[in-house]
Motif scaffolding. Sequence first.
Motif, PDB file in Angstrom:
ATOM      1  N   PRO A 172       0.649  -1.259  -0.228  1.00 31.80           N
ATOM      2  CA  PRO A 172      -0.452  -0.012   0.373  1.00 31.80           C
ATOM      3  C   PRO A 172       0.181   1.062  -0.147  1.00 31.80           C
ATOM      4  N   ILE A 173       2.024   1.199   0.283  1.00 35.53           N
ATOM      5  CA  ILE A 173       2.921   2.399   0.207  1.00 35.53           C
ATOM      6  C   ILE A 173       3.768   2.726  -0.819  1.00 35.53           C
ATOM      7  N   VAL A 174       3.710   1.435  -1.285  1.00 36.24           N
ATOM      8  CA  VAL A 174       5.222   2.020  -2.659  1.00 36.24           C
ATOM      9  C   VAL A 174       4.127   2.005  -4.011  1.00 36.24           C
ATOM     10  N   GLU A 175       3.097   0.877  -4.025  1.00 47.50           N
ATOM     11  CA  GLU A 175       1.540   0.475  -5.173  1.00 47.50           C
ATOM     12  C   GLU A 175       2.615   0.304  -6.664  1.00 47.50           C
ATOM     13  N   GLU A 176       2.042   0.754  -7.121  1.00 46.06           N
ATOM     14  CA  GLU A 176       2.760   0.542  -8.772  1.00 46.06           C
ATOM     15  C   GLU A 176       4.058   1.748  -9.078  1.00 46.06           C
ATOM     16  N   THR A 177       5.113   2.459  -7.717  1.00 41.97           N
ATOM     17  CA  THR A 177       5.546   3.444  -8.048  1.00 41.97           C
ATOM     18  C   THR A 177       7.071   2.463  -7.589  1.00 41.97           C
ATOM     19  N   ASP A 178       8.072   4.120  -7.555  1.00 43.06           N
ATOM     20  CA  ASP A 178       9.677   3.219  -7.253  1.00 43.06           C
ATOM     21  C   ASP A 178       9.585   4.050  -6.145  1.00 43.06           C
ATOM     22  N   ILE A 179       9.085   3.972  -5.226  1.00 39.29           N
ATOM     23  CA  ILE A 179       9.652   4.328  -4.157  1.00 39.29           C
ATOM     24  C   ILE A 179      10.884   3.527  -3.223  1.00 39.29           C
ATOM     25  N   THR A 180      11.186   3.973  -2.713  1.00 38.77           N
ATOM     26  CA  THR A 180      12.114   3.258  -1.670  1.00 38.77           C
ATOM     27  C   THR A 180      12.127   3.862  -0.917  1.00 38.77           C
ATOM     28  N   LEU A 181      12.163   2.035   0.306  1.00 38.35           N
ATOM     29  CA  LEU A 181      11.790   2.505   1.960  1.00 38.35           C
ATOM     30  C   LEU A 181      13.232   1.878   2.125  1.00 38.35           C
ATOM     31  N   MET A 182      13.729   2.708   3.036  1.00 40.77           N
ATOM     32  CA  MET A 182      14.820   2.056   4.046  1.00 40.77           C
ATOM     33  C   MET A 182      13.926   2.205   6.077  1.00 40.77           C
ATOM     34  N   TYR A 183      13.792   0.943   6.657  1.00 33.72           N
ATOM     35  CA  TYR A 183      13.654   0.469   7.794  1.00 33.72           C
ATOM     36  C   TYR A 183      14.391   1.108   8.756  1.00 33.72           C
ATOM     37  N   SER A 184      13.757   2.079   9.956  1.00 29.82           N
ATOM     38  CA  SER A 184      14.043   2.793  10.649  1.00 29.82           C
ATOM     39  C   SER A 184      14.469   1.951  11.663  1.00 29.82           C
ATOM     40  N   VAL A 185      14.345   0.665  12.103  1.00 30.42           N
ATOM     41  CA  VAL A 185      14.400  -0.275  12.743  1.00 30.42           C
ATOM     42  C   VAL A 185      14.603   0.140  14.795  1.00 30.42           C
ATOM     43  N   VAL A 186      14.779   0.787  15.095  1.00 31.80           N
ATOM     44  CA  VAL A 186      13.715   1.882  15.851  1.00 31.80           C
ATOM     45  C   VAL A 186      13.188   3.232  15.829  1.00 31.80           C
ATOM     46  N   ASP A 187      12.238   2.927  16.295  1.00 37.30           N
ATOM     47  CA  ASP A 187      11.501   4.583  16.187  1.00 37.30           C
ATOM     48  C   ASP A 187      12.165   6.068  16.355  1.00 37.30           C
ATOM     49  N   ILE A 188      11.032   6.529  15.298  1.00 36.55           N
ATOM     50  CA  ILE A 188      12.139   7.842  15.056  1.00 36.55           C
ATOM     51  C   ILE A 188      11.543   8.255  16.000  1.00 36.55           C
ATOM     52  N   ALA A 189      12.291   8.731  17.112  1.00 35.70           N
ATOM     53  CA  ALA A 189      11.115   9.420  18.392  1.00 35.70           C
ATOM     54  C   ALA A 189      12.546   9.298  19.242  1.00 35.70           C
ATOM     55  N   GLY A 190      13.869  10.783  18.761  1.00 37.00           N
ATOM     56  CA  GLY A 190      14.486  10.646  19.567  1.00 37.00           C
ATOM     57  C   GLY A 190      15.724   9.759  19.178  1.00 37.00           C
ATOM     58  N   LEU A 191      17.440  10.927  19.025  1.00 33.79           N
ATOM     59  CA  LEU A 191      17.618  10.907  17.759  1.00 33.79           C
ATOM     60  C   LEU A 191      18.996   9.573  19.094  1.00 33.79           C
ATOM     61  N   ASN A 192      19.937   8.474  18.453  1.00 38.96           N
ATOM     62  CA  ASN A 192      20.344   7.826  18.976  1.00 38.96           C
ATOM     63  C   ASN A 192      21.638   7.172  17.811  1.00 38.96           C
ATOM     64  N   GLN A 193      22.237   6.435  18.761  1.00 37.88           N
ATOM     65  CA  GLN A 193      23.541   5.687  17.766  1.00 37.88           C
ATOM     66  C   GLN A 193      23.010   5.351  16.111  1.00 37.88           C
ATOM     67  N   VAL A 194      21.816   3.877  16.929  1.00 36.35           N
ATOM     68  CA  VAL A 194      21.736   3.390  15.766  1.00 36.35           C
ATOM     69  C   VAL A 194      20.110   4.676  14.595  1.00 36.35           C
ATOM     70  N   LEU A 195      19.189   5.219  15.159  1.00 36.77           N
ATOM     71  CA  LEU A 195      19.018   5.604  14.405  1.00 36.77           C
ATOM     72  C   LEU A 195      19.649   6.922  13.694  1.00 36.77           C
TER      73      LEU A 195
END
Length: 417
Positions: free
Chosen positions: A139-162
Amino acid sequence: MVHVVLLGTCDTKLDELLFLREAILEADPNVGVTLIDVGRQDTQHDSIDYTHSKLVGKYGNGEAVDELPRGEVIKVMADCATKLVKELFDHFDGTYVDGIISAGGSGGTSLAAAVMRDALPIGFPKLIVSTIASGDTGPIVEETDITLMYSVVDIAGLNQVLRGVLNNAAAAIAGMACSYASLRTRGAATSKTRVGITMFGVTTPAVDVIRKHLESNYDVETYVFHATGHGGKAMERLVREGALDAVLDLTTTEVCDHLTGGVMSAGEHRLQAAAQAGIPNIVSVGATDMSNFGPKNTVPERYSARKLYEHNPMVTLMRTSKKEATDVGRFISTQLKQHVRDPAMVEVWLPRGGISMIATPDAPFEDTEADQAMFHAIKDGLTGSGINIKEDEREINNASFAKDIADALMSKIRRKH
């Protein structure tokens, strides 16, 4: 200068967006960033180029959105941002835009994806860092060429992983944008005739022959679309974007899924784009002997007594019945008849010897009665339309059939030009 649009909800993700902005600027000194705030409430910061109030004031209806339900806010802000990004893409201020990136949760991802799908063409760099990039991304990409990158942690505060993820995303969009800008500067357009072809596993032999025949004998570049639902929609999107000059719609199996509730439907608008565009368009009925479902235990109970074929452990095929085949024929003829702009540019080929690899004599999905019902529905439905129908005794994967249908398309292309 290369330019990237950064889209995000600054009222909830400002620190993360500013970090991403700086990471893009540091990734390449020749890349500039335009930050667009699509949050619910206004946020003030010197780095925000288009604030919430500026965006809504210019592209909205003048009403405040902060009291609206969350779903409505996303729709309104996506609509406003889509209008702005379209203008930026058209370089209304004299600046070319070469890429777009966003970072967010499910709401921000939904919003950003809508903007990217609706405002920008296929081929334009699009990247979303998302908390839901590892789930069901259809449902995000549908028929387009959007590239997705998993954030691993929530995008809620900066940390080493994010920080690491956002740095990678920054480098990725900077690189993609520079590459896109380079192609734009050099001129990436091909002088060859661009032909879209639809394919499924059970029509692959025919498509392989068609592709090689066209590219070996004509000044043609082929674009093969896997008819899995998104494939058919992608082809039609490219037709509407003017990125295809002709279509050989050999495999129209997605119509079956649309009508029976299969998992590979391309929706109710399938077959409209090429007809409306008036481009050379040959349509056949490849793989319309089947609807697609997941593993066998996922086939709906109402179809449990039907003829099923396990294509592989993840895909189960259901043979279309006589009634369903008739409905498929009516759908195809109705779409073409109602939307055709130039009947001389459209032709329908009916391979009576078999409409897929497994629908030939003695094959698992052989059903001459169902096939004939579909053929009759197509012929009856196209009566008086001016669209030519060619009935052929060969099967769809016959090599000579494949070459003849390819040559027929080229004949229409020559007539068009």
